[in-house]
Design a protein around this motif. Sequence first.
Motif, PDB file in Angstrom:
ATOM      1  N   GLU A   1       0.833  -1.206   0.000  1.00 46.19           N
ATOM      2  CA  GLU A   1       0.000   0.000   0.000  1.00 46.19           C
ATOM      3  C   GLU A   1       0.867   1.255   0.000  1.00 46.19           C
ATOM      4  O   GLU A   1       0.625   2.180  -0.767  1.00 46.19           O
ATOM      5  CB  GLU A   1      -0.908  -0.039   1.237  1.00 46.19           C
ATOM      6  CG  GLU A   1      -1.900   1.070   1.301  1.00 46.19           C
ATOM      7  CD  GLU A   1      -2.818   0.937   2.501  1.00 46.19           C
ATOM      8  OE1 GLU A   1      -2.379   1.303   3.622  1.00 46.19           O
ATOM      9  OE2 GLU A   1      -3.961   0.475   2.339  1.00 46.19           O
TER      10      GLU A   1
ATOM     11  N   ARG B   1      -7.109   3.038  -1.029  1.00 47.79           N
ATOM     12  CA  ARG B   1      -7.985   1.987  -0.484  1.00 47.79           C
ATOM     13  C   ARG B   1      -9.325   1.930  -1.206  1.00 47.79           C
ATOM     14  O   ARG B   1      -9.870   0.852  -1.425  1.00 47.79           O
ATOM     15  CB  ARG B   1      -8.183   2.192   1.018  1.00 47.79           C
ATOM     16  CG  ARG B   1      -6.944   1.826   1.803  1.00 47.79           C
ATOM     17  CD  ARG B   1      -7.140   1.902   3.277  1.00 47.79           C
ATOM     18  NE  ARG B   1      -5.954   1.410   3.963  1.00 47.79           N
ATOM     19  CZ  ARG B   1      -5.781   1.430   5.265  1.00 47.79           C
ATOM     20  NH1 ARG B   1      -6.730   1.915   6.041  1.00 47.79           N
ATOM     21  NH2 ARG B   1      -4.676   0.974   5.794  1.00 47.79           N
TER      22      ARG B   1
ATOM     23  N   GLN C   1     -10.520  -1.345  -3.171  1.00 48.97           N
ATOM     24  CA  GLN C   1     -11.806  -1.969  -2.848  1.00 48.97           C
ATOM     25  C   GLN C   1     -12.614  -2.220  -4.120  1.00 48.97           C
ATOM     26  O   GLN C   1     -13.261  -3.253  -4.256  1.00 48.97           O
ATOM     27  CB  GLN C   1     -12.603  -1.107  -1.864  1.00 48.97           C
ATOM     28  CG  GLN C   1     -13.828  -1.797  -1.310  1.00 48.97           C
ATOM     29  CD  GLN C   1     -13.484  -3.091  -0.582  1.00 48.97           C
ATOM     30  OE1 GLN C   1     -12.619  -3.117   0.277  1.00 48.97           O
ATOM     31  NE2 GLN C   1     -14.150  -4.167  -0.935  1.00 48.97           N
TER      32      GLN C   1
END
Length: 101
Positions: free
Chosen positions: A39, A54, A58
């Motif tokens: 990340e 994120r 997702q």
Amino acid sequence: MEETPKKIISRTLSSQVVEALETAISSGRWEIGQKIPSEQELIELYGVSRNTLREAMQYLVNAGVVDVRPGDGTYVRSRTAFDATLQKRLAKEELSTIMET
């Protein structure tokens, strides 16, 4: 006859990150089954916030393109969202139905 001008569409940062990640995956930068960068590395690579990344991840998880394994990393499951959808659909069908089609 005048051509109608195209509307300018504002795109979110997360949708731009999704597109960049999909391009990297579909071009073979990361192969199916391969772990993608962390990340933090992706945040630095794309110059976006953690929340933006994120949100993009997702979307890719929901589309079936990547698989997040907590404590291990994120892995490529499919080259494109279309491939992932097709794989899901085929997994639900019986072989005889697939062959008939």
